[in-house]
Motif scaffolding. Structure first.
Motif, PDB file in Angstrom:
ATOM      1  N   PHE A  27     -53.753  86.210  14.027  1.00 39.96           N
ATOM      2  CA  PHE A  27     -52.286  86.840  14.422  1.00 39.96           C
ATOM      3  C   PHE A  27     -52.152  87.798  15.743  1.00 39.96           C
ATOM      4  CE2 PHE A  27     -53.289  86.577  10.084  1.00 39.96           C
ATOM      5  CZ  PHE A  27     -51.511  86.563   9.079  1.00 39.96           C
ATOM      6  N   ILE A  28     -52.898  88.025  16.632  1.00 39.13           N
ATOM      7  CA  ILE A  28     -52.518  87.952  17.828  1.00 39.13           C
ATOM      8  C   ILE A  28     -51.014  87.242  18.113  1.00 39.13           C
ATOM      9  CG2 ILE A  28     -53.552  88.367  20.795  1.00 39.13           C
ATOM     10  CD1 ILE A  28     -55.767  89.555  19.621  1.00 39.13           C
ATOM     11  N   ILE A  29     -50.569  87.749  19.170  1.00 42.04           N
ATOM     12  CA  ILE A  29     -49.448  87.118  20.106  1.00 42.04           C
ATOM     13  C   ILE A  29     -49.888  86.000  21.112  1.00 42.04           C
ATOM     14  CG2 ILE A  29     -47.468  86.741  21.136  1.00 42.04           C
ATOM     15  CD1 ILE A  29     -46.800  89.415  19.397  1.00 42.04           C
ATOM     16  N   LYS A  30     -49.673  84.633  20.964  1.00 47.32           N
ATOM     17  CA  LYS A  30     -50.366  84.076  22.057  1.00 47.32           C
ATOM     18  C   LYS A  30     -49.824  84.239  22.957  1.00 47.32           C
ATOM     19  CE  LYS A  30     -53.277  83.158  18.822  1.00 47.32           C
ATOM     20  NZ  LYS A  30     -52.652  83.958  17.861  1.00 47.32           N
ATOM     21  N   SER A  31     -49.665  84.247  24.463  1.00 49.47           N
ATOM     22  CA  SER A  31     -48.955  84.110  25.645  1.00 49.47           C
ATOM     23  C   SER A  31     -50.049  84.074  26.150  1.00 49.47           C
ATOM     24  CB  SER A  31     -49.074  85.541  26.029  1.00 49.47           C
ATOM     25  OG  SER A  31     -49.436  86.532  26.406  1.00 49.47           O
ATOM     26  N   ASN A  32     -49.668  83.325  27.516  1.00 55.57           N
ATOM     27  CA  ASN A  32     -49.860  82.790  29.089  1.00 55.57           C
ATOM     28  C   ASN A  32     -50.922  84.312  29.377  1.00 55.57           C
ATOM     29  OD1 ASN A  32     -47.915  84.925  29.467  1.00 55.57           O
ATOM     30  ND2 ASN A  32     -47.731  84.158  31.451  1.00 55.57           N
ATOM     31  N   HIS A  33     -51.361  85.383  28.723  1.00 60.38           N
ATOM     32  CA  HIS A  33     -51.799  86.482  29.339  1.00 60.38           C
ATOM     33  C   HIS A  33     -53.337  85.601  28.351  1.00 60.38           C
ATOM     34  CE1 HIS A  33     -49.545  89.020  31.260  1.00 60.38           C
ATOM     35  NE2 HIS A  33     -48.711  89.004  31.161  1.00 60.38           N
ATOM     36  N   ARG A  34     -53.210  85.637  27.185  1.00 61.22           N
ATOM     37  CA  ARG A  34     -53.918  85.496  26.023  1.00 61.22           C
ATOM     38  C   ARG A  34     -54.750  84.375  27.268  1.00 61.22           C
ATOM     39  NH1 ARG A  34     -56.421  86.727  22.020  1.00 61.22           N
ATOM     40  NH2 ARG A  34     -57.279  85.414  20.528  1.00 61.22           N
ATOM     41  N   GLU A  35     -54.016  83.145  27.632  1.00 65.51           N
ATOM     42  CA  GLU A  35     -54.987  82.301  28.390  1.00 65.51           C
ATOM     43  C   GLU A  35     -55.310  82.450  29.155  1.00 65.51           C
ATOM     44  OE1 GLU A  35     -51.634  78.952  28.856  1.00 65.51           O
ATOM     45  OE2 GLU A  35     -51.809  78.385  26.877  1.00 65.51           O
ATOM     46  N   LYS A  36     -54.944  83.181  29.783  1.00 63.61           N
ATOM     47  CA  LYS A  36     -55.584  83.602  31.528  1.00 63.61           C
ATOM     48  C   LYS A  36     -57.119  84.032  31.371  1.00 63.61           C
ATOM     49  CE  LYS A  36     -53.748  85.646  34.225  1.00 63.61           C
ATOM     50  NZ  LYS A  36     -52.479  86.385  35.576  1.00 63.61           N
ATOM     51  N   ILE A 154     -58.629  98.313  18.186  1.00 64.99           N
ATOM     52  CA  ILE A 154     -59.412  97.777  17.414  1.00 64.99           C
ATOM     53  C   ILE A 154     -59.588  96.654  16.433  1.00 64.99           C
ATOM     54  CG2 ILE A 154     -61.422  98.318  16.246  1.00 64.99           C
ATOM     55  CD1 ILE A 154     -61.061 101.659  17.426  1.00 64.99           C
ATOM     56  N   PHE A 155     -58.231  96.431  16.174  1.00 65.57           N
ATOM     57  CA  PHE A 155     -58.131  95.891  14.264  1.00 65.57           C
ATOM     58  C   PHE A 155     -56.352  95.149  14.284  1.00 65.57           C
ATOM     59  CE2 PHE A 155     -61.497  98.378  12.357  1.00 65.57           C
ATOM     60  CZ  PHE A 155     -62.430  97.410  12.732  1.00 65.57           C
ATOM     61  N   PRO A 156     -56.131  94.879  15.617  1.00 66.65           N
ATOM     62  CA  PRO A 156     -54.971  93.816  15.496  1.00 66.65           C
ATOM     63  C   PRO A 156     -54.267  93.702  14.595  1.00 66.65           C
ATOM     64  CG  PRO A 156     -56.389  93.532  18.081  1.00 66.65           C
ATOM     65  CD  PRO A 156     -57.228  93.640  16.858  1.00 66.65           C
ATOM     66  N   ILE A 157     -55.061  93.388  13.792  1.00 67.92           N
ATOM     67  CA  ILE A 157     -54.287  92.385  12.568  1.00 67.92           C
ATOM     68  C   ILE A 157     -53.308  93.246  11.887  1.00 67.92           C
ATOM     69  CG2 ILE A 157     -56.764  92.809  10.964  1.00 67.92           C
ATOM     70  CD1 ILE A 157     -53.940  90.541  10.720  1.00 67.92           C
ATOM     71  N   PHE A 158     -54.024  95.312  12.079  1.00 68.29           N
ATOM     72  CA  PHE A 158     -52.927  95.792  11.413  1.00 68.29           C
ATOM     73  C   PHE A 158     -51.695  96.195  12.130  1.00 68.29           C
ATOM     74  CE2 PHE A 158     -57.557  98.048   9.985  1.00 68.29           C
ATOM     75  CZ  PHE A 158     -57.327  97.332   9.415  1.00 68.29           C
ATOM     76  N   LYS A 159     -51.252  95.670  13.598  1.00 65.86           N
ATOM     77  CA  LYS A 159     -49.882  95.916  14.587  1.00 65.86           C
ATOM     78  C   LYS A 159     -49.981  94.661  13.780  1.00 65.86           C
ATOM     79  CE  LYS A 159     -47.734  96.658  17.874  1.00 65.86           C
ATOM     80  NZ  LYS A 159     -46.290  97.214  17.939  1.00 65.86           N
TER      81      LYS A 159
END
Length: 351
Positions: A27-36, A154-159
């Protein structure tokens, strides 16, 4: 009976936690920051890094590891993310040095100017959503975010639970290796077209705010404890870009003069590129993407200057002739092609 119920309860709790952690990743938003961050910190741990680069978007678009490689044979990675406050930088650094031992650490200090207690949530999530759970991450959450947001970090799924309607195949099969050849760097090619309106040579100092100063000192203390070398930078930008902000230091030129004092007292180089534009042959109109960020042309000049400084002042092996580093050269060639594609696309837009 009680023992059996306890074990069942523990088993259920562990299973639930595993499911939640798996959902977090989806569920976390996939971004270039996540990649790097996923690939740069945890994915290519076998890569020997001479230099690591940290900071906000000013560093993200400021120093290109591919230029350092091509001109000097220096291996590096840019861990900077948009809007990264100095406290968050400290915790990223702690994660990075777990996997990459004793690199030269270069930190851009633009975000020392933030006057808010916490960075903007979206910017902080650029990092904390995209690093692995650990005691270091938990410490970062406690110290870098408001208490009422701790559970969501801690649990990004809630966000992000509402994202279930927009999930795509990429969310389930996210591949962080796609952009590793960029080594964390990202800059545009558009030219700002305006002059710098600020006085970059202003004299005098102002005291740093307590929290930025605390984390600047934490970074310094960490370098002494772990034995890595530290360099501070400030990439070219118009100090007046934050003049009307209620969330920023009102006299950034004097703030950086204070940084110069602190750096000198700790024997740490501080390279303020705003005071070196003539030396760099830097033209604000053509070398900036906007009022605060370098474009490809500007980053090439600043990257080349930093590489020369590193070669002159530190013992760094030129890896360009070492066959063990041939992937770095192929990544550089891929980087060149990607940059040319950007240029071609921009030219086509203007026709």
């Amino acid at each position: 009976m009680v023992k059996k119920a306890f074990l069942k309860g523990c088993s259920f709790a562990i299973t639930l936690l595993v499911i939640i952690m798996a959902l977090n990743s989806i569920f976390i938003i996939k971004s270039n920051h996540r990649e790097k961050l996923l690939q740069g910190i945890y994915g290519n741990t076998e890569d020997q890094l001479d230099v690591v680069l940290l900071g906000s978007s000013h560093m993200n678009s400021g120093i290109s590891p591919n230029i350092l490689w091509n001109q000097y044979g220096i291996t590096s990675f840019n861990y900077a993310t948009g809007g990264q406050p100095i406290d968050v930088t400290y915790y990223i650094l702690k994660d990075v040095i777990k996997y990459h031992k004793n690199p030269i650490v270069v930190v851009d200090l633009y975000y020392l100017g933030l006057t808010d207690e916490y960075g903007a949530e979206g910017y902080v999530r650029n990092v904390l959503d995209n690093v692995k759970f650990s005691f270091n991450k938990l410490d970062a959450i406690i110290n870098c975010t408001p208490r009422n947001q701790w559970l969501n970090y801690i649990f990004p799924i809630f966000k992000y639970h509402d994202r279930w309607k927009e999930l795509t195949k990429n969310d389930f099969e996210f591949d962080p290796t796609n952009a590793y050849y960029e080594k964390g760097f990202d800059a545009g090619i558009v030219e700002y077209g305006k002059e710098n309106t600020s006085d970059t040579l202003a004299t005098g100092t102002v005291d740093l705010l307590p929290k930025p100063e605390e984390y600047l000192n934490k970074i310094i203390a960490l370098s002494k404890k772990e034995g890595f070398k530290l360099i501070f930078t400030s990439t070219p930008h118009d100090y007046n870009s934050t003049a009307t902000s209620d969330h920023w230091e009102t006299e950034p030129a004097k703030m950086f003069n204070k940084v110069a004092e602190i750096s000198k007292n700790n024997n740490i180089p501080f390279i303020n590129y705003n005071k070196m534009t003539d030396e760099l042959g830097f033209d604000f109109k053509t070398d900036m993407f906007n009022t605060g960020h370098l474009n490809i042309s500007g980053s090439r000049k600043v990257s080349s200057s930093l590489g020369g400084f590193l070669k002159e002042n530190y013992t760094i092996t030129d890896h360009r002739t070492d066959t063990e580093f041939k992937k770095w050269e192929s990544d550089y060639q891929r980087y060149l092609k990607a940059q040319q594609t950007l240029i071609d696309n921009e030219e086509n837009k203007s026709k």
